[in-house]
Design a protein around this motif. Sequence first.
Motif, PDB file in Angstrom:
ATOM      1  N   UNK A 131       0.761  -1.327  -0.117  1.00 21.15           N
ATOM      2  CA  UNK A 131      -0.078  -0.062   0.059  1.00 21.15           C
ATOM      3  C   UNK A 131       0.924   1.425  -0.066  1.00 21.15           C
ATOM      4  N   UNK A 132       1.990   1.054   1.160  1.00 19.02           N
ATOM      5  CA  UNK A 132       2.659   2.451   1.062  1.00 19.02           C
ATOM      6  C   UNK A 132       3.462   2.579  -0.490  1.00 19.02           C
ATOM      7  N   UNK A 133       3.894   1.576  -1.114  1.00 17.38           N
ATOM      8  CA  UNK A 133       4.753   1.700  -2.524  1.00 17.38           C
ATOM      9  C   UNK A 133       3.407   2.089  -3.357  1.00 17.38           C
ATOM     10  N   UNK A 134       2.537   1.613  -3.407  1.00 12.04           N
ATOM     11  CA  UNK A 134       1.559   2.026  -4.490  1.00 12.04           C
ATOM     12  C   UNK A 134       0.960   3.571  -4.400  1.00 12.04           C
ATOM     13  N   UNK A 135       0.728   4.024  -3.268  1.00 13.99           N
ATOM     14  CA  UNK A 135       0.451   5.391  -2.774  1.00 13.99           C
ATOM     15  C   UNK A 135       1.322   6.505  -3.030  1.00 13.99           C
ATOM     16  N   UNK A 136       2.517   5.934  -2.411  1.00 14.18           N
ATOM     17  CA  UNK A 136       3.484   7.078  -2.464  1.00 14.18           C
ATOM     18  C   UNK A 136       4.155   7.313  -3.754  1.00 14.18           C
ATOM     19  N   UNK A 137       4.261   6.226  -4.614  1.00 12.08           N
ATOM     20  CA  UNK A 137       4.918   6.556  -5.636  1.00 12.08           C
ATOM     21  C   UNK A 137       3.884   7.256  -7.017  1.00 12.08           C
ATOM     22  N   UNK A 138       2.506   6.767  -6.612  1.00 11.83           N
ATOM     23  CA  UNK A 138       1.490   7.472  -7.423  1.00 11.83           C
ATOM     24  C   UNK A 138       1.379   9.003  -7.024  1.00 11.83           C
ATOM     25  N   UNK A 139       1.714   9.219  -5.721  1.00 11.69           N
ATOM     26  CA  UNK A 139       1.696  10.659  -5.417  1.00 11.69           C
ATOM     27  C   UNK A 139       3.011  11.484  -6.109  1.00 11.69           C
ATOM     28  N   UNK A 140       3.980  10.879  -5.955  1.00 16.41           N
ATOM     29  CA  UNK A 140       5.352  11.374  -6.518  1.00 16.41           C
ATOM     30  C   UNK A 140       5.182  11.579  -7.893  1.00 16.41           C
ATOM     31  N   UNK A 141       4.487  10.549  -8.824  1.00 15.34           N
ATOM     32  CA  UNK A 141       4.327  10.728 -10.317  1.00 15.34           C
ATOM     33  C   UNK A 141       3.527  12.037 -10.438  1.00 15.34           C
ATOM     34  N   UNK A 142       2.487  12.307  -9.375  1.00 12.01           N
ATOM     35  CA  UNK A 142       1.435  13.304  -9.742  1.00 12.01           C
ATOM     36  C   UNK A 142       2.216  14.658  -9.468  1.00 12.01           C
ATOM     37  N   UNK A 143       3.044  14.656  -8.561  1.00 10.45           N
ATOM     38  CA  UNK A 143       3.785  15.985  -7.887  1.00 10.45           C
ATOM     39  C   UNK A 143       4.913  16.320  -8.689  1.00 10.45           C
ATOM     40  N   UNK A 144       5.459  15.502  -9.163  1.00  7.64           N
ATOM     41  CA  UNK A 144       6.965  15.777  -9.867  1.00  7.64           C
ATOM     42  C   UNK A 144       6.616  16.515 -11.073  1.00  7.64           C
ATOM     43  N   UNK A 145       7.652  16.990 -11.423  1.00  2.76           N
ATOM     44  CA  UNK A 145       7.461  17.540 -12.895  1.00  2.76           C
ATOM     45  C   UNK A 145       8.884  17.473 -13.658  1.00  2.76           C
ATOM     46  N   UNK A 149       6.902  11.736 -17.617  1.00  9.20           N
ATOM     47  CA  UNK A 149       5.749  12.449 -18.090  1.00  9.20           C
ATOM     48  C   UNK A 149       4.290  11.893 -17.395  1.00  9.20           C
ATOM     49  N   UNK A 150       3.541  12.842 -17.339  1.00  7.91           N
ATOM     50  CA  UNK A 150       1.941  12.521 -16.677  1.00  7.91           C
ATOM     51  C   UNK A 150       1.251  11.630 -17.871  1.00  7.91           C
ATOM     52  N   UNK A 151       1.794  10.344 -18.066  1.00  7.80           N
ATOM     53  CA  UNK A 151       1.283   9.381 -19.076  1.00  7.80           C
ATOM     54  C   UNK A 151       1.254   8.064 -18.275  1.00  7.80           C
ATOM     55  N   UNK A 152       0.425   7.100 -18.864  1.00 13.27           N
ATOM     56  CA  UNK A 152       0.413   5.647 -18.292  1.00 13.27           C
ATOM     57  C   UNK A 152       1.910   5.441 -18.116  1.00 13.27           C
ATOM     58  N   UNK A 153       2.590   5.594 -19.209  1.00 11.33           N
ATOM     59  CA  UNK A 153       3.978   4.930 -19.451  1.00 11.33           C
ATOM     60  C   UNK A 153       4.892   5.714 -18.358  1.00 11.33           C
ATOM     61  N   UNK A 154       4.674   6.970 -18.343  1.00 12.60           N
ATOM     62  CA  UNK A 154       5.310   7.778 -17.235  1.00 12.60           C
ATOM     63  C   UNK A 154       4.978   6.992 -15.927  1.00 12.60           C
ATOM     64  N   UNK A 155       3.742   6.635 -15.499  1.00 15.43           N
ATOM     65  CA  UNK A 155       3.488   6.379 -14.144  1.00 15.43           C
ATOM     66  C   UNK A 155       4.192   4.869 -14.017  1.00 15.43           C
ATOM     67  N   UNK A 160       8.499   1.243 -11.673  1.00 14.30           N
ATOM     68  CA  UNK A 160       9.724   0.499 -11.958  1.00 14.30           C
ATOM     69  C   UNK A 160      10.921   1.142 -11.234  1.00 14.30           C
ATOM     70  N   UNK A 161      11.146   2.334 -11.319  1.00  9.96           N
ATOM     71  CA  UNK A 161      12.165   2.914 -10.601  1.00  9.96           C
ATOM     72  C   UNK A 161      12.192   2.716  -9.158  1.00  9.96           C
ATOM     73  N   UNK A 162      10.758   2.843  -8.507  1.00  4.09           N
ATOM     74  CA  UNK A 162      10.754   2.375  -7.089  1.00  4.09           C
ATOM     75  C   UNK A 162      10.779   1.171  -6.559  1.00  4.09           C
ATOM     76  N   UNK A 163      11.143   0.237  -7.546  1.00  5.07           N
ATOM     77  CA  UNK A 163      11.313  -1.105  -7.031  1.00  5.07           C
ATOM     78  C   UNK A 163      12.619  -1.515  -6.276  1.00  5.07           C
ATOM     79  N   UNK A 164      13.743  -0.812  -6.312  1.00  6.86           N
ATOM     80  CA  UNK A 164      14.789  -1.385  -5.401  1.00  6.86           C
ATOM     81  C   UNK A 164      14.414  -0.798  -4.013  1.00  6.86           C
ATOM     82  N   UNK A 165      13.773   0.397  -4.068  1.00  2.85           N
ATOM     83  CA  UNK A 165      13.594   0.935  -2.534  1.00  2.85           C
ATOM     84  C   UNK A 165      12.525   0.022  -2.035  1.00  2.85           C
TER      85      UNK A 165
END
Length: 210
Positions: A131-145, A149-155, A160-165
């Motif tokens: 839950x933490x991984x899904x919620x925080x990575x989605x929020x990071x994708x929304x907030x970052x610029x 990119x704000x597309x499905x591919x960007x999400x 994928x970038x968050x998997x090591x963490x």
Amino acid sequence: MKIPSRFLPVAAMILAAALVRLMPYILGALGMQDVRDVTVFLWSFSPISALFLFGGAQFAERRWAYLVPLAAMLISDLGIGLLMGDMRMGIHPMIPAIYGSYAVIVWLGTRLREKRGVLAIAGSALAGEVAFFVITNFADWVLQTGTYPHTLAGLGACYVAGIPFFRKLLISMAVYAVALFGGLAVIERRFAAVSRAQAVMPSSNQPSAA
């Protein structure tokens, strides 16, 4: 000997876990290490998720289950901002998503009151980190610029970038959950053993038989 209420030992263990999170920043403020070299690692290997699960499972009153861990988190975030000389290091736009994720972990912890065992704790811990991984990575994708990119591919790239963490989060949850749940079990067994020993000892005020 009366076994003390769980509130004090549980609260003490949660505050101690929060102090562990602050310690590298304290050492950095004292000039004993460069905290920026370890910040990313410690964010992924901290006791915070485990203490939220632990608090949810152990506090008898639901309000304390949420309030004590969240207060410990807030205090440590404020401490990080003060120690780093930049409050944005502790209080930042991701805070609502992060605290919301931790509230989900607390809720999972409250479910452990009904059925507590190794498998139940492990399942709740895994669900909480997912839950933490899904919620925080989605929020990071929304907030970052600019990074994704704000597309499905960007999400997808953000996740994928968050998997090591995420792997480190799972390891830290396992380590600290064992320490917290196991530590409390040892404390309770210790007090129970002392209570049983005193129960079988004759009272010094009781008159001896003639």
